[in-house]
Write a protein that holds these residues in place. Sequence first.
Motif, PDB file in Angstrom:
ATOM      1  N   GLU A  23      20.300  29.549  11.001  1.00 54.28           N
ATOM      2  CA  GLU A  23      21.695  29.795  11.347  1.00 54.28           C
ATOM      3  C   GLU A  23      22.500  28.508  11.235  1.00 54.28           C
ATOM      4  O   GLU A  23      21.976  27.410  11.436  1.00 54.28           O
ATOM      5  CB  GLU A  23      21.829  30.337  12.778  1.00 54.28           C
ATOM      6  N   SER A  24      23.788  28.661  10.955  1.00 61.04           N
ATOM      7  CA  SER A  24      24.713  27.544  10.958  1.00 61.04           C
ATOM      8  C   SER A  24      26.111  28.069  11.266  1.00 61.04           C
ATOM      9  O   SER A  24      26.357  29.271  11.232  1.00 61.04           O
ATOM     10  CB  SER A  24      24.701  26.798   9.621  1.00 61.04           C
ATOM     11  N   GLY A  25      27.027  27.166  11.574  1.00 59.72           N
ATOM     12  CA  GLY A  25      28.416  27.522  11.782  1.00 59.72           C
ATOM     13  C   GLY A  25      28.875  27.531  13.222  1.00 59.72           C
ATOM     14  O   GLY A  25      30.067  27.736  13.481  1.00 59.72           O
ATOM     15  N   GLY A  26      27.974  27.313  14.168  1.00 59.08           N
ATOM     16  CA  GLY A  26      28.374  27.270  15.557  1.00 59.08           C
ATOM     17  C   GLY A  26      29.153  26.014  15.883  1.00 59.08           C
ATOM     18  O   GLY A  26      29.241  25.077  15.090  1.00 59.08           O
ATOM     19  N   GLY A  27      29.735  25.997  17.077  1.00 58.99           N
ATOM     20  CA  GLY A  27      30.498  24.845  17.509  1.00 58.99           C
ATOM     21  C   GLY A  27      31.372  25.168  18.690  1.00 58.99           C
ATOM     22  O   GLY A  27      31.209  26.200  19.351  1.00 58.99           O
ATOM     23  N   LEU A  28      32.315  24.287  18.962  1.00 61.50           N
ATOM     24  CA  LEU A  28      33.263  24.426  20.061  1.00 61.50           C
ATOM     25  C   LEU A  28      34.580  24.966  19.530  1.00 61.50           C
ATOM     26  O   LEU A  28      35.134  24.434  18.556  1.00 61.50           O
ATOM     27  CB  LEU A  28      33.481  23.077  20.739  1.00 61.50           C
ATOM     28  N   GLY A  35      40.558  32.581  21.834  1.00 61.21           N
ATOM     29  CA  GLY A  35      41.425  33.143  20.816  1.00 61.21           C
ATOM     30  C   GLY A  35      41.132  32.670  19.414  1.00 61.21           C
ATOM     31  O   GLY A  35      41.677  33.237  18.453  1.00 61.21           O
ATOM     32  N   GLY A  36      40.288  31.671  19.269  1.00 59.98           N
ATOM     33  CA  GLY A  36      39.953  31.136  17.966  1.00 59.98           C
ATOM     34  C   GLY A  36      38.879  31.929  17.264  1.00 59.98           C
ATOM     35  O   GLY A  36      38.414  32.970  17.744  1.00 59.98           O
ATOM     36  N   SER A  37      38.460  31.420  16.102  1.00 58.13           N
ATOM     37  CA  SER A  37      37.500  32.114  15.251  1.00 58.13           C
ATOM     38  C   SER A  37      36.412  31.168  14.776  1.00 58.13           C
ATOM     39  O   SER A  37      36.624  29.961  14.631  1.00 58.13           O
ATOM     40  CB  SER A  37      38.198  32.711  14.023  1.00 58.13           C
ATOM     41  N   LEU A  38      35.242  31.729  14.526  1.00 59.79           N
ATOM     42  CA  LEU A  38      34.132  31.042  13.892  1.00 59.79           C
ATOM     43  C   LEU A  38      33.415  32.023  12.986  1.00 59.79           C
ATOM     44  O   LEU A  38      33.421  33.230  13.240  1.00 59.79           O
ATOM     45  CB  LEU A  38      33.129  30.502  14.918  1.00 59.79           C
ATOM     46  N   ARG A  39      32.785  31.509  11.932  1.00 60.74           N
ATOM     47  CA  ARG A  39      31.913  32.318  11.101  1.00 60.74           C
ATOM     48  C   ARG A  39      30.527  31.712  11.096  1.00 60.74           C
ATOM     49  O   ARG A  39      30.346  30.561  10.688  1.00 60.74           O
ATOM     50  CB  ARG A  39      32.428  32.440   9.663  1.00 60.74           C
ATOM     51  N   LEU A  40      29.561  32.485  11.542  1.00 56.60           N
ATOM     52  CA  LEU A  40      28.170  32.066  11.531  1.00 56.60           C
ATOM     53  C   LEU A  40      27.498  32.542  10.257  1.00 56.60           C
ATOM     54  O   LEU A  40      27.780  33.632   9.759  1.00 56.60           O
ATOM     55  CB  LEU A  40      27.426  32.637  12.736  1.00 56.60           C
ATOM     56  N   SER A  41      26.591  31.726   9.736  1.00 59.82           N
ATOM     57  CA  SER A  41      25.823  32.071   8.549  1.00 59.82           C
ATOM     58  C   SER A  41      24.343  32.087   8.885  1.00 59.82           C
ATOM     59  O   SER A  41      23.875  31.339   9.752  1.00 59.82           O
ATOM     60  CB  SER A  41      26.074  31.064   7.419  1.00 59.82           C
ATOM     61  N   CYS A  42      23.609  32.939   8.197  1.00 63.78           N
ATOM     62  CA  CYS A  42      22.161  33.068   8.366  1.00 63.78           C
ATOM     63  C   CYS A  42      21.544  33.065   6.983  1.00 63.78           C
ATOM     64  O   CYS A  42      21.661  34.051   6.240  1.00 63.78           O
ATOM     65  CB  CYS A  42      21.832  34.355   9.127  1.00 63.78           C
ATOM     66  N   SER A  71      35.755  33.262  26.498  1.00 71.82           N
ATOM     67  CA  SER A  71      34.798  32.387  27.157  1.00 71.82           C
ATOM     68  C   SER A  71      33.451  33.076  27.357  1.00 71.82           C
ATOM     69  O   SER A  71      32.402  32.419  27.278  1.00 71.82           O
ATOM     70  CB  SER A  71      35.336  31.894  28.497  1.00 71.82           C
ATOM     71  N   GLU A  72      33.455  34.378  27.580  1.00 72.50           N
ATOM     72  CA  GLU A  72      32.206  35.094  27.776  1.00 72.50           C
ATOM     73  C   GLU A  72      31.385  35.263  26.497  1.00 72.50           C
ATOM     74  O   GLU A  72      30.255  35.750  26.548  1.00 72.50           O
ATOM     75  CB  GLU A  72      32.454  36.468  28.417  1.00 72.50           C
ATOM     76  N   ASP A  73      31.936  34.865  25.352  1.00 74.69           N
ATOM     77  CA  ASP A  73      31.169  34.845  24.112  1.00 74.69           C
ATOM     78  C   ASP A  73      30.301  33.594  23.987  1.00 74.69           C
ATOM     79  O   ASP A  73      29.507  33.495  23.045  1.00 74.69           O
ATOM     80  CB  ASP A  73      32.096  34.922  22.897  1.00 74.69           C
ATOM     81  N   THR A  74      30.452  32.653  24.900  1.00 76.70           N
ATOM     82  CA  THR A  74      29.662  31.429  24.863  1.00 76.70           C
ATOM     83  C   THR A  74      28.183  31.752  25.013  1.00 76.70           C
ATOM     84  O   THR A  74      27.773  32.400  25.978  1.00 76.70           O
ATOM     85  CB  THR A  74      30.104  30.473  25.968  1.00 76.70           C
ATOM     86  N   ALA A  75      27.380  31.314  24.055  1.00 74.18           N
ATOM     87  CA  ALA A  75      25.952  31.607  24.047  1.00 74.18           C
ATOM     88  C   ALA A  75      25.316  30.919  22.856  1.00 74.18           C
ATOM     89  O   ALA A  75      26.006  30.401  21.969  1.00 74.18           O
ATOM     90  CB  ALA A  75      25.700  33.117  23.960  1.00 74.18           C
ATOM     91  N   VAL A  76      23.986  30.928  22.829  1.00 75.52           N
ATOM     92  CA  VAL A  76      23.252  30.602  21.617  1.00 75.52           C
ATOM     93  C   VAL A  76      23.120  31.887  20.812  1.00 75.52           C
ATOM     94  O   VAL A  76      22.668  32.908  21.328  1.00 75.52           O
ATOM     95  CB  VAL A  76      21.871  30.009  21.930  1.00 75.52           C
ATOM     96  N   TYR A  77      23.505  31.832  19.550  1.00 71.57           N
ATOM     97  CA  TYR A  77      23.476  32.995  18.681  1.00 71.57           C
ATOM     98  C   TYR A  77      22.298  32.893  17.716  1.00 71.57           C
ATOM     99  O   TYR A  77      22.083  31.857  17.085  1.00 71.57           O
ATOM    100  CB  TYR A  77      24.779  33.120  17.892  1.00 71.57           C
ATOM    101  N   THR A  93      22.095  28.965  16.985  1.00 70.11           N
ATOM    102  CA  THR A  93      23.198  28.023  16.869  1.00 70.11           C
ATOM    103  C   THR A  93      24.128  28.221  18.064  1.00 70.11           C
ATOM    104  O   THR A  93      24.429  29.349  18.455  1.00 70.11           O
ATOM    105  CB  THR A  93      23.948  28.195  15.530  1.00 70.11           C
ATOM    106  N   GLN A  94      24.566  27.119  18.650  1.00 72.76           N
ATOM    107  CA  GLN A  94      25.360  27.171  19.874  1.00 72.76           C
ATOM    108  C   GLN A  94      26.818  27.472  19.563  1.00 72.76           C
ATOM    109  O   GLN A  94      27.437  26.824  18.715  1.00 72.76           O
ATOM    110  CB  GLN A  94      25.260  25.842  20.629  1.00 72.76           C
ATOM    111  N   VAL A  95      27.375  28.442  20.274  1.00 70.51           N
ATOM    112  CA  VAL A  95      28.800  28.751  20.233  1.00 70.51           C
ATOM    113  C   VAL A  95      29.356  28.540  21.632  1.00 70.51           C
ATOM    114  O   VAL A  95      28.879  29.151  22.591  1.00 70.51           O
ATOM    115  CB  VAL A  95      29.065  30.189  19.765  1.00 70.51           C
ATOM    116  N   THR A  96      30.354  27.676  21.751  1.00 71.54           N
ATOM    117  CA  THR A  96      30.991  27.401  23.027  1.00 71.54           C
ATOM    118  C   THR A  96      32.483  27.674  22.900  1.00 71.54           C
ATOM    119  O   THR A  96      33.154  27.090  22.046  1.00 71.54           O
ATOM    120  CB  THR A  96      30.761  25.948  23.469  1.00 71.54           C
ATOM    121  N   VAL A  97      32.995  28.558  23.750  1.00 74.51           N
ATOM    122  CA  VAL A  97      34.410  28.923  23.753  1.00 74.51           C
ATOM    123  C   VAL A  97      35.016  28.363  25.035  1.00 74.51           C
ATOM    124  O   VAL A  97      34.703  28.820  26.133  1.00 74.51           O
ATOM    125  CB  VAL A  97      34.606  30.437  23.676  1.00 74.51           C
ATOM    126  N   SER A  98      35.871  27.369  24.887  1.00 74.41           N
ATOM    127  CA  SER A  98      36.427  26.683  26.044  1.00 74.41           C
ATOM    128  C   SER A  98      37.718  25.988  25.652  1.00 74.41           C
ATOM    129  O   SER A  98      37.881  25.527  24.526  1.00 74.41           O
ATOM    130  CB  SER A  98      35.434  25.655  26.591  1.00 74.41           C
TER     131      SER A  98
END
Length: 124
Positions: free
Chosen positions: A6-11, A15-22, A88-94, A118-123
């Motif tokens: 996995e890749s693409g996680g981060g802070l 309201g923002g967006s991220l795209r994770l890849s596998c 914020s409740e989406d914060t997790a390791v994906y 991959t770690q996703v942190t929403v803050s």
Amino acid sequence: QLQLVESGGGLVQPGGSLRLSCAASGFTLDNYEIAWFRQAPGKEREGVSCISRGGGITRYADSVAGRFTISRTNANNTAYLQMNSLKSEDTAVYFCAAQRSSLRSLDARFYDTWGQGTQVTVSS
């Protein structure tokens, strides 16, 4: 050796967006159903979304439906999770996971090949 990375996680701000890849290696991803799971500290692993081998059937957990989109590009041996309107409740390791059956399941017990997460942190 079969492997998912996995890749693409981060802070990201709420309201923002991220795209994770596998990305898959050691096997051709089109032979597998793919799912995304997540796990927050102190909580059980939660099934987020899954996609059929050809990409025509998708399922989502109620908590992410309408905000997340799963997809796959079999020619590139890669699956994705587009995450919009993050909370914020989406914060997790994906984690991404794969299995060869046509179960269309969000139960982790049915998946036998896993990425490292991959770690996703929403803050803010």
